[in-house]
Design an enzyme around this catalytic site. Structure first.
Site, PDB file in Angstrom:
ATOM      1  N   SER A 146       0.927  -1.165  -0.087  1.00 50.45           N
ATOM      2  CA  SER A 146       0.072  -0.058   0.110  1.00 50.45           C
ATOM      3  C   SER A 146       0.922   1.154  -0.038  1.00 50.45           C
ATOM      4  O   SER A 146       1.918   1.043   0.245  1.00 50.45           O
ATOM      5  CB  SER A 146      -1.088   0.136   1.269  1.00 50.45           C
ATOM      6  OG  SER A 146      -0.153  -0.161   2.476  1.00 50.45           O
ATOM      7  N   GLU A 185       0.895   5.420   1.004  1.00 45.45           N
ATOM      8  CA  GLU A 185       0.281   6.577   1.709  1.00 45.45           C
ATOM      9  C   GLU A 185       0.683   7.933   0.998  1.00 45.45           C
ATOM     10  O   GLU A 185       1.780   8.453   0.575  1.00 45.45           O
ATOM     11  CB  GLU A 185       1.019   6.748   3.223  1.00 45.45           C
ATOM     12  CG  GLU A 185       0.298   7.785   3.946  1.00 45.45           C
ATOM     13  CD  GLU A 185       0.874   7.550   5.475  1.00 45.45           C
ATOM     14  OE1 GLU A 185       0.657   6.428   5.874  1.00 45.45           O
ATOM     15  OE2 GLU A 185       1.590   8.539   6.143  1.00 45.45           O
ATOM     16  N   ALA A 191      -3.016  17.238  12.233  1.00 49.16           N
ATOM     17  CA  ALA A 191      -3.249  17.472  13.523  1.00 49.16           C
ATOM     18  C   ALA A 191      -4.660  17.983  13.966  1.00 49.16           C
ATOM     19  O   ALA A 191      -4.727  19.091  13.499  1.00 49.16           O
ATOM     20  CB  ALA A 191      -2.058  18.140  14.361  1.00 49.16           C
ATOM     21  N   ARG A 204      -4.516   8.055  17.210  1.00 49.31           N
ATOM     22  CA  ARG A 204      -4.829   8.960  18.153  1.00 49.31           C
ATOM     23  C   ARG A 204      -4.585  10.519  17.480  1.00 49.31           C
ATOM     24  O   ARG A 204      -5.322  11.132  17.609  1.00 49.31           O
ATOM     25  CB  ARG A 204      -3.928   8.728  19.218  1.00 49.31           C
ATOM     26  CG  ARG A 204      -4.065   9.826  20.510  1.00 49.31           C
ATOM     27  CD  ARG A 204      -2.917   9.802  21.605  1.00 49.31           C
ATOM     28  NE  ARG A 204      -2.072  10.580  21.000  1.00 49.31           N
ATOM     29  CZ  ARG A 204      -0.989  11.038  21.603  1.00 49.31           C
ATOM     30  NH1 ARG A 204      -1.100  10.729  23.119  1.00 49.31           N
ATOM     31  NH2 ARG A 204       0.180  11.690  21.196  1.00 49.31           N
ATOM     32  N   HIS A 214       6.792   4.121  21.001  1.00 51.54           N
ATOM     33  CA  HIS A 214       6.221   5.467  20.937  1.00 51.54           C
ATOM     34  C   HIS A 214       7.131   6.499  21.840  1.00 51.54           C
ATOM     35  O   HIS A 214       7.289   5.986  22.903  1.00 51.54           O
ATOM     36  CB  HIS A 214       4.752   5.535  21.454  1.00 51.54           C
ATOM     37  CG  HIS A 214       3.872   6.825  21.196  1.00 51.54           C
ATOM     38  ND1 HIS A 214       4.191   8.099  21.649  1.00 51.54           N
ATOM     39  CD2 HIS A 214       2.918   6.904  19.999  1.00 51.54           C
ATOM     40  CE1 HIS A 214       3.559   9.038  20.988  1.00 51.54           C
ATOM     41  NE2 HIS A 214       2.854   8.316  20.208  1.00 51.54           N
ATOM     42  N   PHE A 258      11.634  14.568  10.169  1.00 55.74           N
ATOM     43  CA  PHE A 258      10.433  13.903  10.617  1.00 55.74           C
ATOM     44  C   PHE A 258      10.886  12.633  11.698  1.00 55.74           C
ATOM     45  O   PHE A 258      10.209  12.440  12.543  1.00 55.74           O
ATOM     46  CB  PHE A 258      10.178  12.717   9.294  1.00 55.74           C
ATOM     47  CG  PHE A 258       9.425  13.722   8.174  1.00 55.74           C
ATOM     48  CD1 PHE A 258       8.952  14.934   8.461  1.00 55.74           C
ATOM     49  CD2 PHE A 258       9.360  13.109   6.766  1.00 55.74           C
ATOM     50  CE1 PHE A 258       8.283  15.768   7.346  1.00 55.74           C
ATOM     51  CE2 PHE A 258       8.787  13.944   5.851  1.00 55.74           C
ATOM     52  CZ  PHE A 258       8.375  14.903   6.107  1.00 55.74           C
ATOM     53  N   HIS A 315       4.091  -0.936   3.429  1.00 54.12           N
ATOM     54  CA  HIS A 315       3.278   0.268   3.240  1.00 54.12           C
ATOM     55  C   HIS A 315       4.025   1.605   3.173  1.00 54.12           C
ATOM     56  O   HIS A 315       5.162   2.006   4.089  1.00 54.12           O
ATOM     57  CB  HIS A 315       2.542   0.523   4.560  1.00 54.12           C
ATOM     58  CG  HIS A 315       1.796   1.606   4.656  1.00 54.12           C
ATOM     59  ND1 HIS A 315       0.448   2.051   3.767  1.00 54.12           N
ATOM     60  CD2 HIS A 315       1.992   2.941   5.163  1.00 54.12           C
ATOM     61  CE1 HIS A 315      -0.139   2.925   4.138  1.00 54.12           C
ATOM     62  NE2 HIS A 315       0.683   3.687   4.915  1.00 54.12           N
TER      63      HIS A 315
END
Length: 281
Positions: free
Chosen positions: A12, A14, A48, A103, A145, A212, A262
């Site tokens: 896939s 993005e 965001a 989130r 995270h 990034f 991805h």
């Protein structure tokens, strides 16, 4: 990796929703080129606090109208159940059957997170309101995270998303394959056995990649960072080295049994297409 080997690999791409007429035309050309690779779906990001909500909707509906499968990102920070429900209804009415539930981040200046605090709450809400109308992807972080207090806490948060009703997973990008393999081992130990597809970021501009990566907690291994820094403004060498690094990473992941890839395309077809061709896909 045994839990992942049973899934047929899926691929896939993005995109982010363009802001200008020129950006819209560029994305159309990119999409046309990448569509020749027969991806399972094209995903479209969500700014965001929902800052690109309308442009995300327009982009995915255009992709869907062209006959491809589109998967909009949906973030819950700053959202209410009413506007999430409204957005999902618009997606369903437009033929969308796949979403990426996240989130998300609070935009600068926004003090309140809204009704939802975590992605597992968003996943549970989608299942409660729409049952199985959508295939739900969620995110995972093989290198954990950046806001998590520990690896174990991060894994438990991830498991809550899976138990809330996620169908499959897209990881944050990484350049250390062992981080992904270790993450899969940890998931298997917690009986998480849905597809966990590696996120892949082609390397094109080092300054952009460093920005990034610093923001999202994706590690650039020191030897790769030093090599890229050493090329300075030599963009051709940066691209060539980046293609070698990412192609080798993808090859190692697929050979080990990863259930697909991805690609974070940044709305450009070139690097992704070249990696695809090198892999013989």
């Amino acid at each position: 990796m045994e839990s992942q080997k049973k899934f047929a690999p899926t691929f896939s791409f993005e995109f982010f929703p363009p802001q200008t007429p020129e950006g819209i035309e560029k994305l159309r050309a990119t999409r046309k080129q990448l569509a020749q690779l027969n991806p399972k779906f094209f995903s479209v990001t969500f700014g965001a606090g929902g800052s690109t909500r309308d442009r995300t909707l327009e982009t995915v509906l255009e992709i869907q109208a062209e006959g491809y499968v589109a998967a909009p990102h949906l973030s819950c920070i700053g959202a209410t159940s009413e506007n999430i429900r409204d957005m999902l209804q618009k997606y369903r009415d437009g033929g969308i059957r796949h979403v990426v539930a996240l989130r998300g981040d609070l935009p600068s200046g926004m003090a309140q997170g809204g009704e939802f605090r975590y992605a597992n709450e968003l996943v549970a809400f989608i299942r409660e309101e729409f049952d199985d109308a959508f295939h739900i992807d969620v995110a995972s972080y093989p290198e954990y995270h950046p806001q998590s207090n520990s690896a174990q806490e991060d894994l438990l948060n991830f498991k809550r998303k899976v138990e809330a009703g996620a169908d499959s997973v897209i990881t944050q990008y990484f350049y250390n394959a062992d981080a992904y393999f270790s993450f899969i081992d940890a998931c298997e130990a917690m009986d998480i056995r849905i597809p966990i597809v590696p996120g892949i970021m082609p390397i094109n501009k080092f300054s952009q990649l460093a920005r990034f990566s610093d923001a999202c907690g994706a590690e650039i291994p020191r030897w790769i960072r030093k090599k890229l820094e050493g090329y300075g403004d030599d963009s051709a060498s940066i691209r060539a080295f980046g293609l070698d690094i990412v192609t080798n990473l993808c090859d190692r992941l697929l050979n080990a049994g990863a259930p697909g890839l991805h690609f974070y395309t940044l709305n450009s077809a070139g690097p992704t297409t070249t990696i695809w061709q090198r892999l013989g896909l």
